[in-house]
Write a protein that holds these residues in place. Structure first.
Motif, mmCIF file in Angstrom:
data_model
loop_
_atom_site.group_PDB
_atom_site.id
_atom_site.type_symbol
_atom_site.label_atom_id
_atom_site.label_comp_id
_atom_site.label_asym_id
_atom_site.label_seq_id
_atom_site.Cartn_x
_atom_site.Cartn_y
_atom_site.Cartn_z
ATOM 1 N N SER A 86 0.801 -1.222 0.000
ATOM 2 C CA SER A 86 0.000 0.000 0.000
ATOM 3 C C SER A 86 0.833 1.270 0.000
ATOM 4 O O SER A 86 0.368 2.323 -0.423
ATOM 5 N N GLY A 87 2.060 1.195 0.516
ATOM 6 C CA GLY A 87 2.887 2.384 0.633
ATOM 7 C C GLY A 87 2.506 3.269 1.803
ATOM 8 O O GLY A 87 3.045 4.361 1.965
ATOM 9 N N ARG A 88 1.573 2.798 2.655
ATOM 10 C CA ARG A 88 1.093 3.638 3.751
ATOM 11 C C ARG A 88 2.129 3.818 4.850
ATOM 12 O O ARG A 88 2.121 4.827 5.545
ATOM 13 N N LEU A 89 3.004 2.829 5.008
ATOM 14 C CA LEU A 89 4.013 2.980 6.047
ATOM 15 C C LEU A 89 4.899 4.184 5.764
ATOM 16 O O LEU A 89 5.218 4.949 6.683
ATOM 17 N N SER A 90 5.295 4.362 4.518
ATOM 18 C CA SER A 90 6.171 5.494 4.196
ATOM 19 C C SER A 90 5.484 6.816 4.491
ATOM 20 O O SER A 90 6.139 7.784 4.918
#
Length: 212
Positions: free
Chosen positions: A3-7
């Motif tokens: 998802s790329g949400r951590l970044s």
């Protein structure tokens, strides 16, 4: 699969060292796949744990044969949280998915008596029956009680990430920061949507109760 949400969360809060990946329903599948993908890139330093709420590990989505049960994952702590009145999750698949979670005492298993699927999150499920012909069970506990129990399980996973054996400071300041953002940014809602707006009074009470 990623998802790329951590970044996004890391940019917003660069002082947070470890993150618990927690997800409800499809959000739990997304959380597990995110952790698996990060490990495939040898990027495990930020992983503080995994918590699946009314969710389970799946290997049939084209995101790899996700399996946290092997010895190479003996550092990972996880929580598998279900609800006795949940009529949405496929019970057989839920039980089958447990074999891919961390083995032994590394996985906390909690079944919330009287809880249902919807009350893990804060969303309107009135259209579910017309979309997938499923009707959730009627809860016999309040949403606040159910969410508090779920938060306690997530907080227990987080407590291992804070321990010195995992290379994370166990100081009060780290614990405070961890607890402050753990639910705000990784308590995934309907269909795996990242919802940073879950900051109601109840959520704050959940955090305070779960983290002591």
């Amino acid at each position: 699969c990623e998802s790329g949400r951590l970044s996004l969360a890391q940019r917003a809060f660069p002082d947070i060292e470890k993150w618990v990946f927690a997800g409800h329903s499809l959000g739990g599948i997304a959380a597990a796949n995110e952790v698996w993908a990060m490990a495939g890139r040898n990027e495990t330093d930020a992983i503080g744990g995994l918590a699946l709420l009314a969710s389970y590990v799946r290997q049939d989505l084209g995101c790899g044969l996700v399996d946290f049960s092997t010895e190479e994952w003996d550092w990972l702590h996880a929580a598998s949280v279900s609800a006795s009145h949940d009529k949405i999750v496929n019970g057989a698949n839920f039980e089958a998915g447990k074999k891919w979670l961390p083995s032994g005492n590394n996985t906390i298993t909690v079944n919330i008596e009287g809880g249902n699927h919807r009350q893990f999150g804060c969303y309107d499920d009135s259209e579910r029956e017309s979309i997938n012909y499923k009707v959730d069970g009627v809860p016999t506990v309040s949403a606040e009680d159910q969410q508090e129990q779920a938060a306690s399980a997530i907080a227990e996973v987080a407590s291992y990430a804070r321990s010195p054996t995992n290379g994370v400071s166990s100081s009060g300041s780290m614990a405070s920061r961890f607890g402050q953002y753990m639910l705000d940014y990784f308590f995934l809602g309907r269909a795996g949507l990242w919802n940073p707006l879950l900051r109601s009074t109840n959520i704050k009470k959940m955090q305070q109760s779960a983290l002591g």
